[in-house]
Design a protein around this motif. Sequence first.
Motif, PDB file in Angstrom:
ATOM      1  N   LEU A 222       0.847  -1.183   0.000  1.00 14.73           N
ATOM      2  CA  LEU A 222       0.000   0.000   0.000  1.00 14.73           C
ATOM      3  C   LEU A 222       0.888   1.241   0.000  1.00 14.73           C
ATOM      4  O   LEU A 222       2.047   1.188   0.438  1.00 14.73           O
ATOM      5  CB  LEU A 222      -0.880   0.021   1.256  1.00 14.73           C
ATOM      6  N   GLY A 223       0.348   2.346  -0.493  1.00 21.14           N
ATOM      7  CA  GLY A 223       1.065   3.604  -0.390  1.00 21.14           C
ATOM      8  C   GLY A 223       0.993   4.131   1.037  1.00 21.14           C
ATOM      9  O   GLY A 223       0.238   3.612   1.879  1.00 21.14           O
ATOM     10  N   THR A 224       1.788   5.152   1.309  1.00 25.19           N
ATOM     11  CA  THR A 224       1.746   5.811   2.620  1.00 25.19           C
ATOM     12  C   THR A 224       1.384   7.283   2.416  1.00 25.19           C
ATOM     13  O   THR A 224       1.552   7.821   1.319  1.00 25.19           O
ATOM     14  CB  THR A 224       3.113   5.743   3.331  1.00 25.19           C
ATOM     15  N   VAL A 225       0.937   7.914   3.485  1.00 26.16           N
ATOM     16  CA  VAL A 225       0.644   9.349   3.367  1.00 26.16           C
ATOM     17  C   VAL A 225       1.915  10.123   3.017  1.00 26.16           C
ATOM     18  O   VAL A 225       1.851  11.151   2.347  1.00 26.16           O
ATOM     19  CB  VAL A 225      -0.046   9.915   4.623  1.00 26.16           C
ATOM     20  N   ASP A 226       3.080   9.604   3.434  1.00 25.92           N
ATOM     21  CA  ASP A 226       4.341  10.271   3.073  1.00 25.92           C
ATOM     22  C   ASP A 226       4.580  10.226   1.566  1.00 25.92           C
ATOM     23  O   ASP A 226       5.116  11.175   0.992  1.00 25.92           O
ATOM     24  CB  ASP A 226       5.528   9.613   3.795  1.00 25.92           C
ATOM     25  N   ASP A 227       4.189   9.123   0.917  1.00 24.43           N
ATOM     26  CA  ASP A 227       4.351   9.042  -0.546  1.00 24.43           C
ATOM     27  C   ASP A 227       3.605  10.188  -1.227  1.00 24.43           C
ATOM     28  O   ASP A 227       4.084  10.790  -2.196  1.00 24.43           O
ATOM     29  CB  ASP A 227       3.808   7.711  -1.086  1.00 24.43           C
ATOM     30  N   ILE A 228       2.422  10.489  -0.707  1.00 25.04           N
ATOM     31  CA  ILE A 228       1.615  11.541  -1.332  1.00 25.04           C
ATOM     32  C   ILE A 228       2.136  12.923  -0.934  1.00 25.04           C
ATOM     33  O   ILE A 228       2.198  13.847  -1.754  1.00 25.04           O
ATOM     34  CB  ILE A 228       0.125  11.397  -0.941  1.00 25.04           C
ATOM     35  N   GLY A 229       2.556  13.062   0.320  1.00 23.71           N
ATOM     36  CA  GLY A 229       3.123  14.339   0.772  1.00 23.71           C
ATOM     37  C   GLY A 229       4.347  14.722  -0.059  1.00 23.71           C
ATOM     38  O   GLY A 229       4.532  15.888  -0.435  1.00 23.71           O
ATOM     39  N   GLU A 230       5.175  13.744  -0.368  1.00 17.92           N
ATOM     40  CA  GLU A 230       6.378  14.017  -1.155  1.00 17.92           C
ATOM     41  C   GLU A 230       6.025  14.462  -2.565  1.00 17.92           C
ATOM     42  O   GLU A 230       6.637  15.380  -3.124  1.00 17.92           O
ATOM     43  CB  GLU A 230       7.265  12.775  -1.194  1.00 17.92           C
ATOM     44  N   ALA A 231       5.025  13.816  -3.139  1.00 11.80           N
ATOM     45  CA  ALA A 231       4.599  14.195  -4.489  1.00 11.80           C
ATOM     46  C   ALA A 231       4.068  15.630  -4.489  1.00 11.80           C
ATOM     47  O   ALA A 231       4.327  16.405  -5.415  1.00 11.80           O
ATOM     48  CB  ALA A 231       3.520  13.227  -4.982  1.00 11.80           C
ATOM     49  N   ALA A 232       3.339  15.986  -3.427  1.00 15.11           N
ATOM     50  CA  ALA A 232       2.768  17.338  -3.350  1.00 15.11           C
ATOM     51  C   ALA A 232       3.873  18.384  -3.221  1.00 15.11           C
ATOM     52  O   ALA A 232       3.840  19.424  -3.889  1.00 15.11           O
ATOM     53  CB  ALA A 232       1.797  17.425  -2.174  1.00 15.11           C
ATOM     54  N   VAL A 233       4.852  18.098  -2.366  1.00 16.68           N
ATOM     55  CA  VAL A 233       5.972  19.024  -2.209  1.00 16.68           C
ATOM     56  C   VAL A 233       6.697  19.196  -3.538  1.00 16.68           C
ATOM     57  O   VAL A 233       7.039  20.314  -3.949  1.00 16.68           O
ATOM     58  CB  VAL A 233       6.938  18.507  -1.112  1.00 16.68           C
ATOM     59  N   PHE A 234       6.913  18.097  -4.229  1.00 14.24           N
ATOM     60  CA  PHE A 234       7.579  18.173  -5.541  1.00 14.24           C
ATOM     61  C   PHE A 234       6.795  19.074  -6.492  1.00 14.24           C
ATOM     62  O   PHE A 234       7.345  20.002  -7.101  1.00 14.24           O
ATOM     63  CB  PHE A 234       7.733  16.769  -6.136  1.00 14.24           C
ATOM     64  N   LEU A 235       5.484  18.828  -6.605  1.00 21.22           N
ATOM     65  CA  LEU A 235       4.677  19.592  -7.567  1.00 21.22           C
ATOM     66  C   LEU A 235       4.623  21.078  -7.209  1.00 21.22           C
ATOM     67  O   LEU A 235       4.508  21.927  -8.089  1.00 21.22           O
ATOM     68  CB  LEU A 235       3.253  19.033  -7.636  1.00 21.22           C
ATOM     69  N   ALA A 236       4.669  21.392  -5.917  1.00 31.63           N
ATOM     70  CA  ALA A 236       4.571  22.792  -5.505  1.00 31.63           C
ATOM     71  C   ALA A 236       5.913  23.510  -5.566  1.00 31.63           C
ATOM     72  O   ALA A 236       5.964  24.737  -5.576  1.00 31.63           O
ATOM     73  CB  ALA A 236       4.025  22.867  -4.077  1.00 31.63           C
ATOM     74  N   SER A 237       6.991  22.750  -5.608  1.00 33.06           N
ATOM     75  CA  SER A 237       8.327  23.340  -5.449  1.00 33.06           C
ATOM     76  C   SER A 237       8.876  23.827  -6.795  1.00 33.06           C
ATOM     77  O   SER A 237       8.340  23.514  -7.862  1.00 33.06           O
ATOM     78  CB  SER A 237       9.287  22.274  -4.879  1.00 33.06           C
ATOM     79  N   PRO A 238       9.982  24.568  -6.741  1.00 37.90           N
ATOM     80  CA  PRO A 238      10.633  25.005  -7.986  1.00 37.90           C
ATOM     81  C   PRO A 238      11.085  23.824  -8.858  1.00 37.90           C
ATOM     82  O   PRO A 238      11.318  23.991 -10.052  1.00 37.90           O
ATOM     83  CB  PRO A 238      11.850  25.799  -7.482  1.00 37.90           C
ATOM     84  N   LEU A 239      11.203  22.624  -8.263  1.00 38.00           N
ATOM     85  CA  LEU A 239      11.585  21.449  -9.062  1.00 38.00           C
ATOM     86  C   LEU A 239      10.565  21.169 -10.167  1.00 38.00           C
ATOM     87  O   LEU A 239      10.874  20.507 -11.152  1.00 38.00           O
ATOM     88  CB  LEU A 239      11.680  20.203  -8.163  1.00 38.00           C
ATOM     89  N   ALA A 240       9.334  21.663  -9.997  1.00 36.06           N
ATOM     90  CA  ALA A 240       8.262  21.382 -10.969  1.00 36.06           C
ATOM     91  C   ALA A 240       7.789  22.651 -11.671  1.00 36.06           C
ATOM     92  O   ALA A 240       6.656  22.727 -12.128  1.00 36.06           O
ATOM     93  CB  ALA A 240       7.092  20.717 -10.255  1.00 36.06           C
TER      94      ALA A 240
END
Length: 272
Positions: A222-240
């Motif tokens: 199963l996924g974890t809430v951290d997996d989704i939190g990391e994706a959100a940080v990536f999408l919001a950050s200058p990396l994206a």
Amino acid sequence: MRIRDFLPADLLRGNVVFVTGGGSGINLGIARHFAALGANLAICGRTRETLEAAADELRGLGATVVAEVADVRDYDAVAAVLATSEAQLGPVDVVVCGAAGNFLCPVANLSAKGFKTVIEIDLLGSFNAAKAAFEQLKRTRGSLIFISAGQAFLPFPLQAHAGAAKAGVDNLMRNLALEWGALGIRSNSIAPGPIAETEGMRRLAVGKMRELVVQSIPLARLGTVDDIGEAAVFLASPLASFITGTVLLVDGGQTLHGSGLMTGLMMSPKAG
Ligand code: COA
């Protein structure tokens, strides 16, 4: 190791992040990741106690937090949270449209009100948050993150209401990417797969279904809430910074099977 171990702890220092439904589950996991990177948080939800507990946790990570009761179906209530947040924290940089409602139900047993309720929480609620935040996002050249689901593009059994709502959410996301892109506002969705320890899993994978769900995921967990939190940080950050109008699947590959496997599992007597 988590993504925040590789990123500067002040990457998002001073950023303001608004998370609807931020009191629990995936949405609280997302809020935690932003707090850990220096952001301040505004969260809303329907239950005061849940919000207060979440706010305390986020404050413990160093964030200044605004936590207000608001139902995302009520535009004025969402706009009021954003006004309070702006007054206390400054204009919002990231809006996470995460509040959702769901249950398993075949269309034959689903009332018009049941269908409408899910559409209103997921789709209208996402519109309300995005629209109410527009003037602030214009000033910050900020970013929108919608929480979608595999049901948006695959017909899962017993999920017609959620599928219709999330398909609408993704289409809204793409329209906003088009309409607001020139203002520097990015708009993306995350489609989580089955995530452990969430209300969604408690509602959607009952009994032997949980085990069968794990078997349907190529990454075999199963996924974890951290997996989704990391994706959100990536999408919001200058990396994206050049990513907009996309749906990022964070589902361990589950939807690669299409919905045939899940349909088989859910209709099987073993699913009990
Ligand atoms: N099966 C079929 N219909 C259901 C249902 C179920 N399990 N649960 C609710 N409904 C129907 C109700 O019967 C009602 O329609 P009716 O009056 O025609 O019978 C309609 O949905 C509204 O229900 P109500 O309980 O009044 O709505 P609410 O606004 O208080 O709650 C829900 C919204 C139904 C989505 C509720 O489950 C909820 O609050 N969920 C939030 C958390 C959540 O779902 N998280 C999971 C995210 S994946």
